[in-house]
Design a protein around this motif. Structure first.
Motif, PDB file in Angstrom:
ATOM      1  N   GLU A 156      16.512   7.133   4.914  1.00 61.97           N
ATOM      2  CA  GLU A 156      17.203   5.740   4.911  1.00 61.97           C
ATOM      3  C   GLU A 156      17.714   5.600   3.530  1.00 61.97           C
ATOM      4  OE1 GLU A 156      15.928   1.284   5.182  1.00 61.97           O
ATOM      5  OE2 GLU A 156      14.463   2.745   5.852  1.00 61.97           O
ATOM      6  N   ILE A 157      16.870   5.878   2.385  1.00 66.26           N
ATOM      7  CA  ILE A 157      17.468   5.499   0.994  1.00 66.26           C
ATOM      8  C   ILE A 157      18.436   6.639   0.561  1.00 66.26           C
ATOM      9  CG2 ILE A 157      15.278   4.279   0.350  1.00 66.26           C
ATOM     10  CD1 ILE A 157      14.665   6.830  -1.266  1.00 66.26           C
ATOM     11  N   ALA A 158      18.542   7.743   1.048  1.00 73.42           N
ATOM     12  CA  ALA A 158      19.598   8.742   0.762  1.00 73.42           C
ATOM     13  C   ALA A 158      20.848   8.384   1.523  1.00 73.42           C
ATOM     14  CB  ALA A 158      19.225  10.020   1.279  1.00 73.42           C
ATOM     15  N   GLY A 159      20.771   7.491   2.643  1.00 70.91           N
ATOM     16  CA  GLY A 159      21.837   7.321   3.469  1.00 70.91           C
ATOM     17  C   GLY A 159      22.364   6.124   2.457  1.00 70.91           C
ATOM     18  N   LEU A 160      21.774   5.437   1.720  1.00 76.00           N
ATOM     19  CA  LEU A 160      22.328   4.145   1.140  1.00 76.00           C
ATOM     20  C   LEU A 160      22.744   4.565  -0.404  1.00 76.00           C
ATOM     21  CD1 LEU A 160      19.325   1.712   1.971  1.00 76.00           C
ATOM     22  CD2 LEU A 160      21.737   1.622   2.686  1.00 76.00           C
ATOM     23  N   GLY A 161      22.558   5.900  -0.728  1.00 70.34           N
ATOM     24  CA  GLY A 161      23.041   6.297  -1.841  1.00 70.34           C
ATOM     25  C   GLY A 161      21.967   6.148  -2.978  1.00 70.34           C
ATOM     26  N   TYR A 162      20.717   6.020  -2.736  1.00 68.59           N
ATOM     27  CA  TYR A 162      19.692   6.003  -3.713  1.00 68.59           C
ATOM     28  C   TYR A 162      18.923   7.330  -4.126  1.00 68.59           C
ATOM     29  CZ  TYR A 162      20.003   0.927  -3.482  1.00 68.59           C
ATOM     30  OH  TYR A 162      20.348  -0.517  -3.480  1.00 68.59           O
ATOM     31  N   ALA A 163      19.298   8.233  -3.383  1.00 69.42           N
ATOM     32  CA  ALA A 163      18.801   9.701  -3.383  1.00 69.42           C
ATOM     33  C   ALA A 163      19.627  10.640  -2.895  1.00 69.42           C
ATOM     34  CB  ALA A 163      17.342   9.640  -2.673  1.00 69.42           C
ATOM     35  N   GLY A 204      19.090   8.231 -10.970  1.00 66.49           N
ATOM     36  CA  GLY A 204      17.588   8.381 -11.682  1.00 66.49           C
ATOM     37  C   GLY A 204      16.482   7.928 -10.643  1.00 66.49           C
ATOM     38  N   MET A 205      15.310   8.744 -10.872  1.00 60.32           N
ATOM     39  CA  MET A 205      14.249   8.569 -10.163  1.00 60.32           C
ATOM     40  C   MET A 205      13.722   7.142  -9.752  1.00 60.32           C
ATOM     41  SD  MET A 205      13.291  11.439  -8.961  1.00 60.32           S
ATOM     42  CE  MET A 205      11.583  11.205  -8.181  1.00 60.32           C
ATOM     43  N   SER A 206      13.894   6.370 -10.723  1.00 62.91           N
ATOM     44  CA  SER A 206      13.854   4.710 -10.396  1.00 62.91           C
ATOM     45  C   SER A 206      14.459   4.304  -9.480  1.00 62.91           C
ATOM     46  CB  SER A 206      13.910   4.130 -11.830  1.00 62.91           C
ATOM     47  OG  SER A 206      15.288   4.182 -12.322  1.00 62.91           O
ATOM     48  N   GLY A 227       8.640   0.372 -10.817  1.00 63.23           N
ATOM     49  CA  GLY A 227       8.774   1.843 -10.214  1.00 63.23           C
ATOM     50  C   GLY A 227       7.492   2.715 -10.685  1.00 63.23           C
ATOM     51  N   GLY A 228       6.846   2.466 -11.650  1.00 61.56           N
ATOM     52  CA  GLY A 228       5.826   3.046 -12.186  1.00 61.56           C
ATOM     53  C   GLY A 228       6.083   4.376 -12.904  1.00 61.56           C
ATOM     54  N   PRO A 270      10.995  10.888 -17.076  1.00 59.28           N
ATOM     55  CA  PRO A 270       9.950  11.509 -17.938  1.00 59.28           C
ATOM     56  C   PRO A 270       8.740  11.428 -17.085  1.00 59.28           C
ATOM     57  CG  PRO A 270      10.262   8.875 -18.265  1.00 59.28           C
ATOM     58  CD  PRO A 270      11.373   9.534 -17.469  1.00 59.28           C
ATOM     59  N   GLY A 271       8.545  10.909 -15.819  1.00 61.69           N
ATOM     60  CA  GLY A 271       7.424  11.107 -15.022  1.00 61.69           C
ATOM     61  C   GLY A 271       7.587  11.964 -13.733  1.00 61.69           C
ATOM     62  N   ALA A 272       7.499  11.328 -12.624  1.00 60.16           N
ATOM     63  CA  ALA A 272       7.797  12.308 -11.391  1.00 60.16           C
ATOM     64  C   ALA A 272       9.220  12.828 -11.484  1.00 60.16           C
ATOM     65  CB  ALA A 272       7.627  11.267 -10.120  1.00 60.16           C
ATOM     66  N   GLN A 273       9.173  13.913 -11.123  1.00 63.82           N
ATOM     67  CA  GLN A 273      10.446  14.616 -11.106  1.00 63.82           C
ATOM     68  C   GLN A 273      11.038  14.885  -9.764  1.00 63.82           C
ATOM     69  OE1 GLN A 273      12.021  16.573 -14.188  1.00 63.82           O
ATOM     70  NE2 GLN A 273      10.924  14.899 -14.761  1.00 63.82           N
ATOM     71  N   TYR A 274      10.625  14.907  -8.748  1.00 60.23           N
ATOM     72  CA  TYR A 274      11.068  15.223  -7.227  1.00 60.23           C
ATOM     73  C   TYR A 274      10.204  14.596  -6.518  1.00 60.23           C
ATOM     74  CZ  TYR A 274       8.107  19.176  -7.152  1.00 60.23           C
ATOM     75  OH  TYR A 274       6.994  19.952  -6.886  1.00 60.23           O
ATOM     76  N   LEU A 275      10.698  14.672  -5.422  1.00 61.98           N
ATOM     77  CA  LEU A 275       9.768  13.999  -4.160  1.00 61.98           C
ATOM     78  C   LEU A 275       9.827  15.058  -2.938  1.00 61.98           C
ATOM     79  CD1 LEU A 275      10.963  10.419  -3.850  1.00 61.98           C
ATOM     80  CD2 LEU A 275       8.848  11.272  -5.108  1.00 61.98           C
ATOM     81  N   LEU A 276       8.681  15.280  -1.968  1.00 60.16           N
ATOM     82  CA  LEU A 276       8.799  15.808  -0.975  1.00 60.16           C
ATOM     83  C   LEU A 276       8.245  15.055  -0.078  1.00 60.16           C
ATOM     84  CD1 LEU A 276       7.488  19.643  -2.097  1.00 60.16           C
ATOM     85  CD2 LEU A 276       9.942  18.846  -1.302  1.00 60.16           C
ATOM     86  N   ALA A 277       8.505  15.072   1.279  1.00 56.48           N
ATOM     87  CA  ALA A 277       7.788  14.393   2.518  1.00 56.48           C
ATOM     88  C   ALA A 277       7.082  15.208   3.385  1.00 56.48           C
ATOM     89  CB  ALA A 277       8.842  13.661   3.359  1.00 56.48           C
TER      90      ALA A 277
END
Length: 324
Positions: A71-78, A104-106, A38-39, A53-60
């Motif tokens: 897609e990952i939100a639908g799977l429960g990862y976001a 978590g962000m990971s 995940g870096g 501690p790293g990336a705090q959020y995402l935007l597309a």
């Protein structure tokens, strides 16, 4: 014949490159220096608290990355996070929806890591091209190979020594500038901060404060704060002791938030040595068809996770096109 590609780095760029190659029917193996994938899409558990501690959020900004997040939100990862943001200036309170990983962000990188062969704790020190392909040499003097092609998806400074004999890659990499960022994780047993959840451009020392416990799926009790220092301050304090950094950053935050005297129950500082992109490459990726080696990372395009995702995709497409 099954083509095999070595990917160095299991951040979002390396994993999106791996997914693209696998979709083209190409076998891949990923080697990651850290113990987790995940870096900078990292989540650290300290006690019962989760910190990003790293990336705090995402935007597309692109349809492709937007589809991935949906897609990952639908799977429960976001999930969506709409924090109350404080920005400099009178009455500057903003609320806008951001995407964050759950729990978590990971978690953002987890779906594209599934099914990919990833070897963690393997630091690649050098590449060697032999008659049958590329061989990777690790810090413990072990090796892996041969591979038909190599994708290097690590920070630019780490990619440079791996590409020093490939001028087509090494020369442009020297123009990329990466800056450090100190990240402080703080646990308060009781809520002490204001009604805001995020503070940006706080001072010359602190550029970001977030109440990570307000993110979806987090423990709402007390406070779990992530504080990012400014690049300039982090650069000046790059060699400082983490405990001294923690004390200074917390003092700055306490003064800004006008907190009563309070001692955190937990306070841990971590330095991202290549945390911020100061000057990007300006291209989606670099690929040398003569050697079948390429590089990718967020630093190719900018500082956002989407840049890493896009860069890895483009490098994967370039390698697939050359091998198939």
């Amino acid at each position: 014949m099954i083509n095999q590609v070595a990917i160095i780095g299991a951040g979002l760029a390396g994993l999106s490159c791996a997914q693209t190659l696998r979709s083209a029917g190409i076998s891949v193996e990923v080697f990651e220096e850290d113990r987790n994938v995940g870096g900078r899409l990292a989540t650290i558990c300290l006690g019962s608290d989760r910190f990003d501690p790293g990336a705090q959020y995402l935007l597309a900004q692109t349809d492709e990355f937007g589809r991935y997040l949906s897609e990952i939100a639908g799977l429960g990862y976001a999930d969506t996070w709409a924090p109350r943001q404080w920005k400099p200036g009178p009455g500057k309170t903003v609320r806008e929806p951001w995407i964050v990983g759950t729990p978590g962000m990971s978690s953002i990188a987890r779906p594209i890591a599934d099914g990919v062969r990833v070897s963690v704790g393997r630091r690649v020190q050098s590449l060697e091209r032999r008659e049958k392909g590329w061989h990777l040499w690790f810090a413990d003097e072990a090796s892996a190979g041969p591979f038909e092609a190599v994708a290097i998806a690590v920070p630019a400074a780490a990619a440079l020594p791996l590409t020093e004999r490939i001028d087509r890659l090494a020369s442009p990499l020297q123009n990329v500038l990466m800056l450090p960022c100190w990240s402080l994780m703080v646990r308060l047993d009781q809520k002490k901060t204001s009604e805001h959840d995020v503070f940006t451009d706080v001072s010359e020392v602190v550029r970001w404060i977030a109440r990570d416990n307000t993110k979806p799926g987090r423990d709402p009790r007390g406070e779990a704060l992530v504080i990012h220092a400014s690049s300039a301050w982090s650069l000046a304090a790059e060699q400082a002791d983490p405990e001294d950094v923690a004390e200074e950053l917390w003092s700055e935050v306490g003064e800004f938030l006008n907190l009563p005297p309070v001692r955190p129950s937990r306070m841990t500082a971590f330095l991202w040595r290549q945390g911020i992109v100061g000057r990007a490459l300006g291209e989606t990726h670099l690929y040398c068809p003569e050697t079948q080696v390429g590089v990718a990372g967020d630093w190719c395009l900018g500082s956002f996770a989407e840049h890493a995702f896009t860069s890895g995709r483009h490098l994967g497409q370039a390698i697939a096109g050359a091998l198939t």
